[in-house]
Motif scaffolding. Structure first.
Motif, short mmCIF file in Angstrom:
data_model
loop_
_atom_site.label_atom_id
_atom_site.label_comp_id
_atom_site.label_asym_id
_atom_site.label_seq_id
_atom_site.Cartn_x
_atom_site.Cartn_y
_atom_site.Cartn_z
N THR A 60 0.82 -1.21 0.00
CA THR A 60 0.00 0.00 0.00
C THR A 60 0.85 1.25 0.00
O THR A 60 0.42 2.29 0.46
CB THR A 60 -0.94 0.00 1.22
OG1 THR A 60 -0.14 -0.06 2.42
CG2 THR A 60 -1.90 -1.17 1.19
N SER A 61 2.06 1.17 -0.49
CA SER A 61 3.01 2.27 -0.69
C SER A 61 3.77 2.69 0.56
O SER A 61 4.61 3.57 0.50
CB SER A 61 2.34 3.50 -1.32
OG SER A 61 1.58 4.20 -0.37
N ALA A 62 3.52 2.07 1.69
CA ALA A 62 4.25 2.43 2.91
C ALA A 62 5.68 1.92 2.86
O ALA A 62 6.60 2.58 3.33
CB ALA A 62 3.53 1.89 4.13
N ALA A 63 5.90 0.76 2.29
CA ALA A 63 7.24 0.17 2.21
C ALA A 63 7.27 -0.74 1.00
O ALA A 63 6.27 -1.40 0.69
CB ALA A 63 7.56 -0.63 3.47
N THR A 64 8.41 -0.78 0.32
CA THR A 64 8.48 -1.58 -0.91
C THR A 64 8.63 -3.06 -0.62
O THR A 64 8.25 -3.89 -1.43
CB THR A 64 9.64 -1.12 -1.79
OG1 THR A 64 10.85 -1.19 -1.04
CG2 THR A 64 9.42 0.31 -2.28
N LEU A 65 9.18 -3.41 0.53
CA LEU A 65 9.29 -4.82 0.92
C LEU A 65 8.17 -5.10 1.92
O LEU A 65 8.12 -4.51 3.00
CB LEU A 65 10.65 -5.12 1.53
CG LEU A 65 10.90 -6.58 1.92
CD1 LEU A 65 10.84 -7.47 0.68
CD2 LEU A 65 12.25 -6.73 2.62
N VAL A 66 7.31 -6.02 1.55
CA VAL A 66 6.14 -6.30 2.37
C VAL A 66 6.23 -7.71 2.92
O VAL A 66 6.48 -8.66 2.17
CB VAL A 66 4.84 -6.17 1.54
CG1 VAL A 66 3.63 -6.40 2.42
CG2 VAL A 66 4.77 -4.81 0.86
N LYS A 67 6.05 -7.84 4.19
CA LYS A 67 6.07 -9.17 4.81
C LYS A 67 4.64 -9.63 5.07
O LYS A 67 3.78 -8.84 5.48
CB LYS A 67 6.85 -9.13 6.12
CG LYS A 67 8.34 -8.82 5.91
CD LYS A 67 9.14 -8.98 7.18
CE LYS A 67 10.60 -8.59 6.95
NZ LYS A 67 11.25 -9.50 5.95
N GLY A 68 4.40 -10.91 4.80
CA GLY A 68 3.07 -11.44 4.99
C GLY A 68 3.06 -12.60 5.96
O GLY A 68 4.00 -12.80 6.72
N ILE A 69 2.01 -13.37 5.87
CA ILE A 69 1.88 -14.51 6.77
C ILE A 69 2.68 -15.70 6.25
O ILE A 69 3.05 -15.74 5.08
CB ILE A 69 0.40 -14.90 6.95
CG1 ILE A 69 -0.22 -15.33 5.60
CG2 ILE A 69 -0.39 -13.77 7.58
CD1 ILE A 69 -1.61 -15.90 5.73
N ASN A 70 2.94 -16.63 7.14
CA ASN A 70 3.59 -17.91 6.79
C ASN A 70 4.98 -17.73 6.18
O ASN A 70 5.43 -18.57 5.40
CB ASN A 70 2.72 -18.73 5.83
CG ASN A 70 1.37 -19.05 6.44
OD1 ASN A 70 1.21 -19.08 7.66
ND2 ASN A 70 0.39 -19.27 5.60
#
Lengths: 114, 114
Positions: free
Chosen positions: B51-61
């Motif tokens: 959502t443009s806050a950070a280019t590397l996004v961490k998700g679940i699992n």
């Protein structure tokens, strides 16, 4: 917490029969959707409802009608089923029309038209 | 028109190997991007979203995705595959247009080999 619940899970119809897929969400979401999933096609939007009392066509509305009964419920009706409508149908909901919203999906309804 | 391209409808990896699922988007304005996962006979659930806050996004699992504007890509990775990661993964792009318009890729089925 049930989330998005849709029924039935499986249905076999004969060509020309009608049926209604039921969907309800308990997350107090404003927006609800019906998607169609076919192999190799991703998900395609059939109809959506941005808020209670409003509905609008998506990409593939032909052969379907919808009703937003109240804020919780959004049903999809096939008036005269055709074999081309054999597919998996997903109801979904999200909190408003914002582009960052997560869309929450039901578990799907597998429909076969013979 | 906005489109989402997933390269490879089927990907096989060995258990413990790197998972890389590719997604490219086409848009004059970078959309909001999502990865959803679908386990057999279930609905889609959110893995992560940009959502443009950070280019590397961490998700679940243990999954993560990196938004690269110069490459119009949002590839999904996981350092070490687990058997439970076997599922179908959908990249999606969201933009406004009267409602939350979401375009889904065709999906990539991930097979994990023991």
């Amino acid at each position: 917490n049930a989330g998005v619940t849709q029924t039935p899970k499986f249905q076999v119809l004969k060509t020309g029969q009608s049926m209604t897929l039921q969907c309800a969400q308990d997350m107090n979401h404003n927006s609800m959707y019906w998607y169609q999933q076919d192999p190799g096609m991703g998900l395609r939007l059939i109809y959506y409802s941005a808020s209670e009392g409003t509905t609008d066509k998506g990409e593939v509305p032909n052969g379907y009608n919808v009703s937003r009964l109240n804020k919780r419920e959004f049903s999809l009706r096939l008036e005269s089923a055709a074999p081309s409508q054999t597919s998996v149908y997903f109801c979904a909901s999200s909190d408003g029309q914002g582009v960052r919203n997560t869309i929450y999906f039901g578990e799907g309804s597998w429909l076969t038209v013979v | 028109a906005q489109s989402v391209t997933q390269l490879g409808s089927h990907v096989s990896v060995s258990e413990g190997a790197l998972v890389l699922l590719r997604c490219n988007y086409s848009s004059s304005v970078p959309p909001y991007l999502f990865w959803y996962v679908q386990y057999p006979n279930q609905g889609l659930q959110l893995l992560l979203k940009y959502t443009s806050a950070a280019t590397l996004v961490k998700g679940i699992n243990g999954f993560e995705a990196e938004f690269k504007k110069s490459e119009t890509s949002f590839h999904l990775t996981k350092p070490s595959a687990h058997m439970s990661d076997a599922a179908e993964y959908f990249c999606a792009a969201s933009r406004s247009g009267g409602y939350q318009k979401v375009t889904f890729g065709i999906g990539t089925k991930l097979q994990v080999i023991p």
